[in-house]
Design a protein around this motif. Structure first.
Motif, PDB file in Angstrom:
ATOM      1  N   ARG A   1      12.277  48.182 -20.534  1.00 61.56           N
ATOM      2  CA  ARG A   1      12.489  48.298 -21.977  1.00 61.56           C
ATOM      3  C   ARG A   1      13.830  48.973 -22.275  1.00 61.56           C
ATOM      4  O   ARG A   1      14.565  48.543 -23.184  1.00 61.56           O
ATOM      5  CB  ARG A   1      11.361  49.100 -22.618  1.00 61.56           C
ATOM      6  CG  ARG A   1       9.992  48.458 -22.533  1.00 61.56           C
ATOM      7  CD  ARG A   1       8.958  49.319 -23.254  1.00 61.56           C
ATOM      8  NE  ARG A   1       7.608  48.861 -22.982  1.00 61.56           N
ATOM      9  CZ  ARG A   1       6.510  49.496 -23.412  1.00 61.56           C
ATOM     10  NH1 ARG A   1       6.621  50.627 -24.117  1.00 61.56           N
ATOM     11  NH2 ARG A   1       5.308  49.023 -23.124  1.00 61.56           N
TER      12      ARG A   1
ATOM     13  N   ARG B   1      16.586  46.480 -21.781  1.00 63.74           N
ATOM     14  CA  ARG B   1      16.700  45.528 -22.891  1.00 63.74           C
ATOM     15  C   ARG B   1      17.386  46.169 -24.095  1.00 63.74           C
ATOM     16  O   ARG B   1      18.176  45.518 -24.785  1.00 63.74           O
ATOM     17  CB  ARG B   1      15.316  45.004 -23.288  1.00 63.74           C
ATOM     18  CG  ARG B   1      14.679  44.049 -22.294  1.00 63.74           C
ATOM     19  CD  ARG B   1      13.319  43.587 -22.754  1.00 63.74           C
ATOM     20  NE  ARG B   1      13.405  42.762 -23.960  1.00 63.74           N
ATOM     21  CZ  ARG B   1      12.338  42.347 -24.645  1.00 63.74           C
ATOM     22  NH1 ARG B   1      11.109  42.712 -24.254  1.00 63.74           N
ATOM     23  NH2 ARG B   1      12.486  41.590 -25.719  1.00 63.74           N
TER      24      ARG B   1
ATOM     25  N   GLU C   1      20.922  44.961 -25.881  1.00 59.91           N
ATOM     26  CA  GLU C   1      21.056  44.696 -27.319  1.00 59.91           C
ATOM     27  C   GLU C   1      22.212  45.494 -27.912  1.00 59.91           C
ATOM     28  O   GLU C   1      23.054  44.963 -28.646  1.00 59.91           O
ATOM     29  CB  GLU C   1      19.763  45.065 -28.053  1.00 59.91           C
ATOM     30  CG  GLU C   1      18.653  44.063 -27.922  1.00 59.91           C
ATOM     31  CD  GLU C   1      18.926  42.771 -28.687  1.00 59.91           C
ATOM     32  OE1 GLU C   1      19.697  42.789 -29.664  1.00 59.91           O
ATOM     33  OE2 GLU C   1      18.356  41.738 -28.291  1.00 59.91           O
TER      34      GLU C   1
ATOM     35  N   VAL D   1      11.673  47.168 -29.162  1.00 61.65           N
ATOM     36  CA  VAL D   1      11.542  46.967 -27.716  1.00 61.65           C
ATOM     37  C   VAL D   1      11.054  48.233 -27.022  1.00 61.65           C
ATOM     38  O   VAL D   1      10.100  48.192 -26.228  1.00 61.65           O
ATOM     39  CB  VAL D   1      12.886  46.494 -27.120  1.00 61.65           C
ATOM     40  CG1 VAL D   1      12.888  46.641 -25.607  1.00 61.65           C
ATOM     41  CG2 VAL D   1      13.157  45.041 -27.505  1.00 61.65           C
TER      42      VAL D   1
ATOM     43  N   GLY E   1       5.691  43.013 -28.399  1.00 63.43           N
ATOM     44  CA  GLY E   1       5.635  41.755 -27.686  1.00 63.43           C
ATOM     45  C   GLY E   1       6.770  40.848 -28.102  1.00 63.43           C
ATOM     46  O   GLY E   1       7.467  41.115 -29.093  1.00 63.43           O
ATOM     47  N   ASP E   2       6.960  39.759 -27.382  1.00 63.96           N
ATOM     48  CA  ASP E   2       8.082  38.867 -27.656  1.00 63.96           C
ATOM     49  C   ASP E   2       8.045  38.313 -29.077  1.00 63.96           C
ATOM     50  O   ASP E   2       9.078  38.220 -29.748  1.00 63.96           O
ATOM     51  CB  ASP E   2       8.103  37.711 -26.655  1.00 63.96           C
ATOM     52  CG  ASP E   2       8.474  38.159 -25.238  1.00 63.96           C
ATOM     53  OD1 ASP E   2       9.020  39.275 -25.105  1.00 63.96           O
ATOM     54  OD2 ASP E   2       8.208  37.407 -24.290  1.00 63.96           O
ATOM     55  N   GLY E   3       6.864  37.929 -29.539  1.00 69.26           N
ATOM     56  CA  GLY E   3       6.747  37.400 -30.893  1.00 69.26           C
ATOM     57  C   GLY E   3       7.108  38.438 -31.940  1.00 69.26           C
ATOM     58  O   GLY E   3       7.797  38.130 -32.925  1.00 69.26           O
TER      59      GLY E   3
ATOM     60  N   VAL F   1       9.076  41.019 -31.480  1.00 70.78           N
ATOM     61  CA  VAL F   1      10.517  41.269 -31.388  1.00 70.78           C
ATOM     62  C   VAL F   1      11.294  40.229 -32.172  1.00 70.78           C
ATOM     63  O   VAL F   1      12.247  40.564 -32.900  1.00 70.78           O
ATOM     64  CB  VAL F   1      10.974  41.280 -29.914  1.00 70.78           C
ATOM     65  CG1 VAL F   1      12.498  41.244 -29.814  1.00 70.78           C
ATOM     66  CG2 VAL F   1      10.436  42.514 -29.200  1.00 70.78           C
ATOM     67  N   GLU F   2      10.915  38.985 -32.072  1.00 70.92           N
ATOM     68  CA  GLU F   2      11.650  37.940 -32.773  1.00 70.92           C
ATOM     69  C   GLU F   2      11.487  38.033 -34.282  1.00 70.92           C
ATOM     70  O   GLU F   2      12.428  37.756 -35.031  1.00 70.92           O
ATOM     71  CB  GLU F   2      11.230  36.559 -32.264  1.00 70.92           C
ATOM     72  CG  GLU F   2      11.717  36.272 -30.857  1.00 70.92           C
ATOM     73  CD  GLU F   2      13.191  36.606 -30.674  1.00 70.92           C
ATOM     74  OE1 GLU F   2      14.031  36.108 -31.463  1.00 70.92           O
ATOM     75  OE2 GLU F   2      13.519  37.385 -29.751  1.00 70.92           O
TER      76      GLU F   2
ATOM     77  N   ARG G   1      13.696  40.782 -35.271  1.00 69.21           N
ATOM     78  CA  ARG G   1      15.085  40.335 -35.197  1.00 69.21           C
ATOM     79  C   ARG G   1      15.469  39.540 -36.451  1.00 69.21           C
ATOM     80  O   ARG G   1      16.545  39.741 -37.001  1.00 69.21           O
ATOM     81  CB  ARG G   1      15.308  39.485 -33.948  1.00 69.21           C
ATOM     82  CG  ARG G   1      16.779  39.083 -33.741  1.00 69.21           C
ATOM     83  CD  ARG G   1      16.958  38.138 -32.563  1.00 69.21           C
ATOM     84  NE  ARG G   1      16.538  38.729 -31.306  1.00 69.21           N
ATOM     85  CZ  ARG G   1      17.285  39.570 -30.600  1.00 69.21           C
ATOM     86  NH1 ARG G   1      18.493  39.934 -31.039  1.00 69.21           N
ATOM     87  NH2 ARG G   1      16.848  40.051 -29.454  1.00 69.21           N
TER      88      ARG G   1
END
Length: 361
Positions: free
Chosen positions: A212, A215, A219, A260, A265-267, A269-270, A273
């Protein structure tokens, strides 16, 4: 709990009356709300025994009034929230910049700009994004501090004579005016490097998993360099056809990094974003509009610089009213990305977007 951690609880209710409690609802027109501002803290003496890496943040929802007040699931005291976070980030930055192993003049130059005030919107964004996904309190402090270091470094460099040549920043002489151009250049460079060191050390100390932390570093590195601030400044200097978006990229990185390290989770995070992308564009449009409409006293920096230098801005491309209409569109899009999250946890991000849209400086 250490003393720095407890300051998040102690400073929950500032005396300023620049914001009232809002109700979470559909965003109104930009012209239908009175624009207000929040006063930010100045430098204060922190507990030398505490460390910035071990700082913690108060829970998001505290019905006893420590930091955030949620009434019947709809009302949110944004003034208290932002003021508490700004004060605590300020103290954490103060600690992080103490005892640096460098010449005193360089340390003074770095502290001069970082601790000069400012709204601390980007660190607050990182904190709110971490809270949104239920992240542990201590995890986001190093990221929040690093975001402000990167932002301040960009301001120091941006103000220098060979860039935007501005003698005023945050209501006081720019760093190069106060310390000279060579020291200011080195202060910006040192803050940029310290930001990434602080994330690495602080994340390890706070128990953030290494993947984490990595990542988050990726970013922030992209936002600071060729994928953001540096590239954007080059585009601005070349007056290429559209606004650079460098402001938007750091805002996006602040929110994504906060989510992060909070374990999103990835979803999630998006979605964060996308929210932050719209928010970053909104911040840039508002900055461009204020450069045209506000005074130097209101802004704490020289007004009208963009127009005088021929920089490509949103009012120049769209007209003033067109830019204001675009602000409303971006605000609506940002808020829409929060609709799937828990309403109470999303409240800080929702009201942060509104604050950015309605601010006057």
């Amino acid at each position: 709990m250490n003393k720095l951690a407890s300051c998040f609880l102690r400073h929950g209710a500032p005396s300023a009356q620049s914001f009232k409690s809002y109700h979470v609802q559909r965003s109104p027109s930009l012209h239908s709300l009175q624009r207000r501002s929040v006063s930010m803290p100045r430098s204060r003496t922190a507990d030398h025994a505490a460390t910035a890496a071990k700082a913690t943040i108060a829970p998001l929802v505290n019905t006893q009034g420590a930091d955030v007040t949620v009434v019947s699931g709809t009302s949110f005291d944004f003034e208290r929230y932002l003021s508490a976070k700004a004060r605590a980030v300020h103290d954490a930055l103060d600690l992080a910049l103490q005892g640096l192993p460098c010449p005193e003049v360089l340390s003074e130059s770095m502290r001069y700009s970082v601790l000069a005030g400012g709204k601390r919107l980007r660190p607050a964004l990182a904190i709110a994004a971490c809270e949104l996904v239920g992240g542990p309190a201590a995890a986001v402090v190093p990221v929040a501090c690093a975001v402000e270091m990167i932002h301040t470094a960009s301001l120091i460099h941006d103000d220098m004579p060979y860039m935007d040549d501005d003698a005023l920043r945050r209501g006081q002489p720019s760093n190069h005016v106060a310390f000279g151009e060579p020291t200011a250049l080195l202060a910006g460079d040192a803050l940029l490097a310290l930001a990434f060191e602080h994330v690495a050390r602080g994340s390890a100390g706070a128990g953030v998993p290494a993947d984490r932390a990595l990542r988050a570093v990726l970013e922030l590195g992209s936002a600071a360099g060729v994928g953001g601030i540096a590239a954007g400044q080059a585009a601005d200097m070349a007056s290429e056809g559209a606004p650079s978006g460098s402001t938007a990229r750091l805002v996006e990185a602040a929110a994504v990094s906060g989510a992060v390290v909070g374990g999103a989770g990835d979803g999630e995070v998006e979605r964060v974003r996308r929210y932050a992308h719209f928010l970053g564009l909104l911040l840039q449009v508002v900055d461009d509009v204020l450069d045209v409409t506000a005074t130097s006293e209101q802004l704490g920096k020289t007004a009208g610089k963009d127009a005088a230098s021929g920089k490509t801005t949103y009012p120049r491309l769209m007209g003033l009213e067109g830019a204001r209409a675009y602000m409303g569109e971006l605000l609506a899009k940002a808020e829409a990305e929060l609709d799937g999250f828990d309403a109470a946890r999303a409240a800080p991000l929702r009201h942060l977007a509104r604050f950015m849209a309605y601010r006057q400086h």
